[in-house]
Motif scaffolding. Structure first.
Motif, PDB file in Angstrom:
ATOM      1  N   HIS A   3       0.914  -1.134  -0.125  1.00 37.80           N
ATOM      2  CA  HIS A   3      -0.010   0.206   0.053  1.00 37.80           C
ATOM      3  C   HIS A   3       0.790   1.241   0.143  1.00 37.80           C
ATOM      4  CE1 HIS A   3      -3.394   2.544   0.877  1.00 37.80           C
ATOM      5  NE2 HIS A   3      -2.811   2.989   1.922  1.00 37.80           N
ATOM      6  N   LYS A   4       0.737   2.100  -0.938  1.00 42.44           N
ATOM      7  CA  LYS A   4       1.414   3.444  -1.098  1.00 42.44           C
ATOM      8  C   LYS A   4       0.669   4.649  -0.495  1.00 42.44           C
ATOM      9  CE  LYS A   4       4.425   2.204  -4.799  1.00 42.44           C
ATOM     10  NZ  LYS A   4       4.760   2.397  -6.126  1.00 42.44           N
ATOM     11  N   ARG A   5       1.096   5.357   0.351  1.00 41.27           N
ATOM     12  CA  ARG A   5       0.778   6.826   0.917  1.00 41.27           C
ATOM     13  C   ARG A   5       1.395   7.857   0.342  1.00 41.27           C
ATOM     14  NH1 ARG A   5      -0.022   8.052   6.285  1.00 41.27           N
ATOM     15  NH2 ARG A   5       1.808   6.778   6.785  1.00 41.27           N
ATOM     16  N   GLU A   6       1.018   9.054   0.049  1.00 43.10           N
ATOM     17  CA  GLU A   6       1.954  10.155   0.021  1.00 43.10           C
ATOM     18  C   GLU A   6       1.879  10.977   0.967  1.00 43.10           C
ATOM     19  OE1 GLU A   6       1.287  12.761  -3.348  1.00 43.10           O
ATOM     20  OE2 GLU A   6       1.571  11.306  -4.704  1.00 43.10           O
ATOM     21  N   LEU A   7       2.883  11.474   1.398  1.00 41.22           N
ATOM     22  CA  LEU A   7       3.439  12.414   2.920  1.00 41.22           C
ATOM     23  C   LEU A   7       4.156  13.394   2.423  1.00 41.22           C
ATOM     24  CD1 LEU A   7       4.180   8.889   4.367  1.00 41.22           C
ATOM     25  CD2 LEU A   7       2.689  10.532   5.777  1.00 41.22           C
ATOM     26  N   ILE A   8       3.812  14.699   3.204  1.00 37.87           N
ATOM     27  CA  ILE A   8       4.648  15.936   3.074  1.00 37.87           C
ATOM     28  C   ILE A   8       5.962  15.434   3.906  1.00 37.87           C
ATOM     29  CG2 ILE A   8       4.690  18.024   3.630  1.00 37.87           C
ATOM     30  CD1 ILE A   8       1.579  17.966   3.145  1.00 37.87           C
ATOM     31  N   THR A 307       0.517  10.923  15.053  1.00 38.57           N
ATOM     32  CA  THR A 307      -0.442  11.142  14.656  1.00 38.57           C
ATOM     33  C   THR A 307      -0.414  12.092  13.347  1.00 38.57           C
ATOM     34  OG1 THR A 307      -1.092  11.344  16.746  1.00 38.57           O
ATOM     35  CG2 THR A 307      -2.557  12.475  15.430  1.00 38.57           C
ATOM     36  N   LEU A 308       0.631  12.910  13.284  1.00 39.70           N
ATOM     37  CA  LEU A 308       0.888  13.589  11.896  1.00 39.70           C
ATOM     38  C   LEU A 308       0.982  12.786  10.802  1.00 39.70           C
ATOM     39  CD1 LEU A 308       3.327  16.518  13.429  1.00 39.70           C
ATOM     40  CD2 LEU A 308       1.117  16.839  12.287  1.00 39.70           C
ATOM     41  N   ASP A 309       1.796  11.512  11.083  1.00 43.36           N
ATOM     42  CA  ASP A 309       2.056  10.669  10.103  1.00 43.36           C
ATOM     43  C   ASP A 309       0.840  10.074   9.402  1.00 43.36           C
ATOM     44  OD1 ASP A 309       2.317   7.560   9.068  1.00 43.36           O
ATOM     45  OD2 ASP A 309       4.467   8.420   9.182  1.00 43.36           O
ATOM     46  N   ARG A 310      -0.136   9.827  10.706  1.00 44.86           N
ATOM     47  CA  ARG A 310      -1.555   9.394   9.892  1.00 44.86           C
ATOM     48  C   ARG A 310      -2.246  10.351   9.033  1.00 44.86           C
ATOM     49  NH1 ARG A 310      -2.136   6.978  15.111  1.00 44.86           N
ATOM     50  NH2 ARG A 310      -3.507   8.735  15.798  1.00 44.86           N
ATOM     51  N   LEU A 311      -2.173  11.775   9.319  1.00 41.00           N
ATOM     52  CA  LEU A 311      -2.541  13.034   8.897  1.00 41.00           C
ATOM     53  C   LEU A 311      -1.848  13.281   7.426  1.00 41.00           C
ATOM     54  CD1 LEU A 311      -3.375  15.045  11.971  1.00 41.00           C
ATOM     55  CD2 LEU A 311      -4.987  13.556  10.252  1.00 41.00           C
ATOM     56  N   GLY A 312      -0.727  12.497   7.166  1.00 44.45           N
ATOM     57  CA  GLY A 312       0.067  12.679   5.882  1.00 44.45           C
ATOM     58  C   GLY A 312       1.351  13.652   5.674  1.00 44.45           C
ATOM     59  N   VAL A 313       1.558  13.940   7.252  1.00 52.24           N
ATOM     60  CA  VAL A 313       2.998  14.643   7.313  1.00 52.24           C
ATOM     61  C   VAL A 313       4.055  13.784   7.925  1.00 52.24           C
ATOM     62  CG1 VAL A 313       3.984  16.744   8.546  1.00 52.24           C
ATOM     63  CG2 VAL A 313       1.721  16.833   7.531  1.00 52.24           C
ATOM     64  N   TYR A 314       5.162  13.742   7.444  1.00 52.84           N
ATOM     65  CA  TYR A 314       6.180  13.067   7.835  1.00 52.84           C
ATOM     66  C   TYR A 314       7.125  13.929   8.582  1.00 52.84           C
ATOM     67  CZ  TYR A 314       9.783   9.106   7.685  1.00 52.84           C
ATOM     68  OH  TYR A 314      10.825   8.379   7.978  1.00 52.84           O
ATOM     69  N   VAL A 315       7.031  13.183   9.818  1.00 49.40           N
ATOM     70  CA  VAL A 315       8.319  14.227  10.843  1.00 49.40           C
ATOM     71  C   VAL A 315       8.800  13.077  11.729  1.00 49.40           C
ATOM     72  CG1 VAL A 315       7.147  16.367  10.794  1.00 49.40           C
ATOM     73  CG2 VAL A 315       6.353  14.626  12.445  1.00 49.40           C
ATOM     74  N   ALA A 316       9.903  13.635  12.636  1.00 45.55           N
ATOM     75  CA  ALA A 316      10.446  12.502  13.438  1.00 45.55           C
ATOM     76  C   ALA A 316      10.772  13.475  14.933  1.00 45.55           C
ATOM     77  CB  ALA A 316      12.013  12.259  12.884  1.00 45.55           C
ATOM     78  N   GLY A 317      10.151  12.635  16.081  1.00 47.29           N
ATOM     79  CA  GLY A 317      10.315  13.223  17.248  1.00 47.29           C
ATOM     80  C   GLY A 317      11.871  12.943  17.827  1.00 47.29           C
ATOM     81  N   PHE A 318      12.088  13.828  18.515  1.00 44.36           N
ATOM     82  CA  PHE A 318      13.499  13.557  18.971  1.00 44.36           C
ATOM     83  C   PHE A 318      13.505  13.847  20.644  1.00 44.36           C
ATOM     84  CE2 PHE A 318      14.340  15.113  14.428  1.00 44.36           C
ATOM     85  CZ  PHE A 318      15.395  14.263  14.150  1.00 44.36           C
ATOM     86  N   ALA A 345      -1.128  22.513   4.125  1.00 41.28           N
ATOM     87  CA  ALA A 345      -1.749  21.180   4.554  1.00 41.28           C
ATOM     88  C   ALA A 345      -0.579  20.763   5.825  1.00 41.28           C
ATOM     89  CB  ALA A 345      -1.574  20.281   3.592  1.00 41.28           C
ATOM     90  N   ALA A 346       0.246  21.118   6.151  1.00 44.56           N
ATOM     91  CA  ALA A 346       1.339  20.804   6.940  1.00 44.56           C
ATOM     92  C   ALA A 346       0.801  21.251   8.134  1.00 44.56           C
ATOM     93  CB  ALA A 346       2.813  20.881   7.048  1.00 44.56           C
ATOM     94  N   LEU A 347       0.485  22.892   8.094  1.00 43.92           N
ATOM     95  CA  LEU A 347       0.299  23.605   9.285  1.00 43.92           C
ATOM     96  C   LEU A 347      -1.278  23.163   9.651  1.00 43.92           C
ATOM     97  CD1 LEU A 347       1.261  27.307   8.256  1.00 43.92           C
ATOM     98  CD2 LEU A 347       1.948  26.132  10.375  1.00 43.92           C
ATOM     99  N   GLN A 348      -1.882  22.843   8.840  1.00 51.70           N
ATOM    100  CA  GLN A 348      -3.322  22.436   9.181  1.00 51.70           C
ATOM    101  C   GLN A 348      -3.354  20.803  10.224  1.00 51.70           C
ATOM    102  OE1 GLN A 348      -6.313  23.900   8.713  1.00 51.70           O
ATOM    103  NE2 GLN A 348      -7.015  22.236  10.383  1.00 51.70           N
ATOM    104  N   ALA A 349      -2.402  20.340   9.236  1.00 51.28           N
ATOM    105  CA  ALA A 349      -2.068  18.618  10.276  1.00 51.28           C
ATOM    106  C   ALA A 349      -1.544  19.013  11.573  1.00 51.28           C
ATOM    107  CB  ALA A 349      -1.035  17.939   9.340  1.00 51.28           C
TER     108      ALA A 349
END
Length: 359
Positions: A3-8, A307-318, A345-349
């Motif tokens: 399954h493929k998803r597009e993420l920012i 949660t951001l990942d589920r909303l389509g934004v790829y980030v990492a917690g440090f 979109a990222a701000l909304q996420a």
């Protein structure tokens, strides 16, 4: 499951958006077809290709140095530079938030060690005075140009003034600056008006300059000559593949003329930072494309990232030990490859994720 998803992607070091640039890919492909997959040797045996010298000359010109020397990564550059240049008669004065590779390089060296609190110029002055009083022969101040977890730019004018006063040399790790900060993207020395005053600049081709791999040390000719003779990661590591050198060469040419990309990047930085502040997030102040959003608690940072990942934004917690205890964060990074729609979109996420988690 295929399954493929597009993420920012908000956590890459792809500041100029060159990692998949057609011309860089094409330059690497041509070199791959012509020169093969790798040199199968270290530089001083049969691993030096004309592209290696061209790249060393190009990066030296770009950052305003006499010469440069390539390493497999900037981590290797930083671990190799101190021991090659300094002995037990010398001293290293290092910023407390310097990159792990500088910390490791200092550990491998027999020079006396002094640390000063991040960006604290009074503490730097005290350490320099102490090193002089202790009779150090050479003193080298080491600092990141941009501190990778906070996005702060080092106070290089004051660092250079203090270096002059105490007869010290200055080394700047400019990994998070070369290509996108300062005029033509020439880095923090160009940004801060200290070009020509920095003795050693280390950097990478793995961030703004194509995003692949490879590092360098640029500086005065005599320093580079000593590193060619004595820097162990240079002497005992395979040469970077010719294809990678060819891609990095093209990336430098593009970066030097990429004012349009730098301008787009700057606009994204301003917009995203202001949007987060307006939404009430705790954002570390600054002007670079590194925009840390503070959560202070490791679980909260991790939950927000998921949660951001589920909303389509790829980030990492440090969290600790990558950052100090109690300083957990999500480090966001802007890229010229992002669009205005991506930023919106990222701000909304971010706003939605906080609401979903009731933070």
């Amino acid at each position: 499951d295929g399954h493929k998803r597009e993420l920012i992607n908000l956590c890459a070091n792809n500041y100029l958006g060159l990692a998949n640039h057609e011309e860089i890919v094409a330059a690497a492909q041509r070199a791959l077809a012509e020169f093969g997959f790798g040199m199968a040797s270290v530089r001083f045996i049969c691993g030096t290709h004309v592209l290696h010298r061209q790249l060393e000359e190009a990066i030296a010109r770009y950052v305003g140095a006499d010469d440069a020397i390539l390493f497999p990564a900037c981590f290797d550059a930083n671990t190799g530079v101190f021991d090659a240049l300094l002995t037990a008669d010398d001293a290293i004065v290092s910023d407390s938030l310097n990159h792990a590779s500088i910390v490791d390089g200092v550990r491998l060296c027999k020079a006396q060690r002094y640390r000063f609190a991040n960006g604290n110029m009074n503490a730097l002055e005290d350490a320099l005075r102490q090193a002089r009083e202790n009779g150090s022969r050479f003193i080298l101040i080491a600092t990141d140009g941009v501190f990778s977890m906070d996005g702060y730019v080092a106070d290089l004018p004051t660092v250079c003034d203090l270096a002059d006063r105490f007869g010290a040399m200055v080394m700047v790790d400019d990994c998070h600056a070369t290509g996108h900060l300062g005029p033509q993207g020439r880095g923090t020395p160009a940004l801060t008006g200290t070009e020509g005053k920095i003795d050693i600049i280390s950097g990478t081709f793995g961030k703004s300059l194509g995003g692949a791999a490879g590092g360098f040390v640029a500086g005065r000719s005599k320093i580079v000559e000593v590193l060619r003779q004595r820097a162990r990661p240079y002497l005992f590591s395979n040469s970077i593949p010719p294809a990678m050198a060819a891609g990095a060469l093209r990336a430098i040419e593009i970066a030097a003329n990429a004012d349009d990309r730098r301008s787009r990047l700057g606009a994204h930085v301003q917009r995203f930072r202001q949007g987060l502040v307006d939404a009430g997030f705790d954002v570390v102040p600054g002007t670079t494309p590194i925009i840390p959003v503070m959560f202070f608690d490791a679980h909260r940072a991790k939950a927000m990232a998921q949660t951001l990942d589920r909303l389509g934004v790829y980030v990492a917690g440090f969290s600790y030990p990558v950052v100090p205890e109690g300083q957990a964060r999500i480090r966001t990074q802007m890229s010229a490859a992002l669009t205005d729609d991506d930023i919106n979109a990222a701000l909304q996420a971010f706003r939605d994720a906080r609401e979903l988690l009731a933070l």
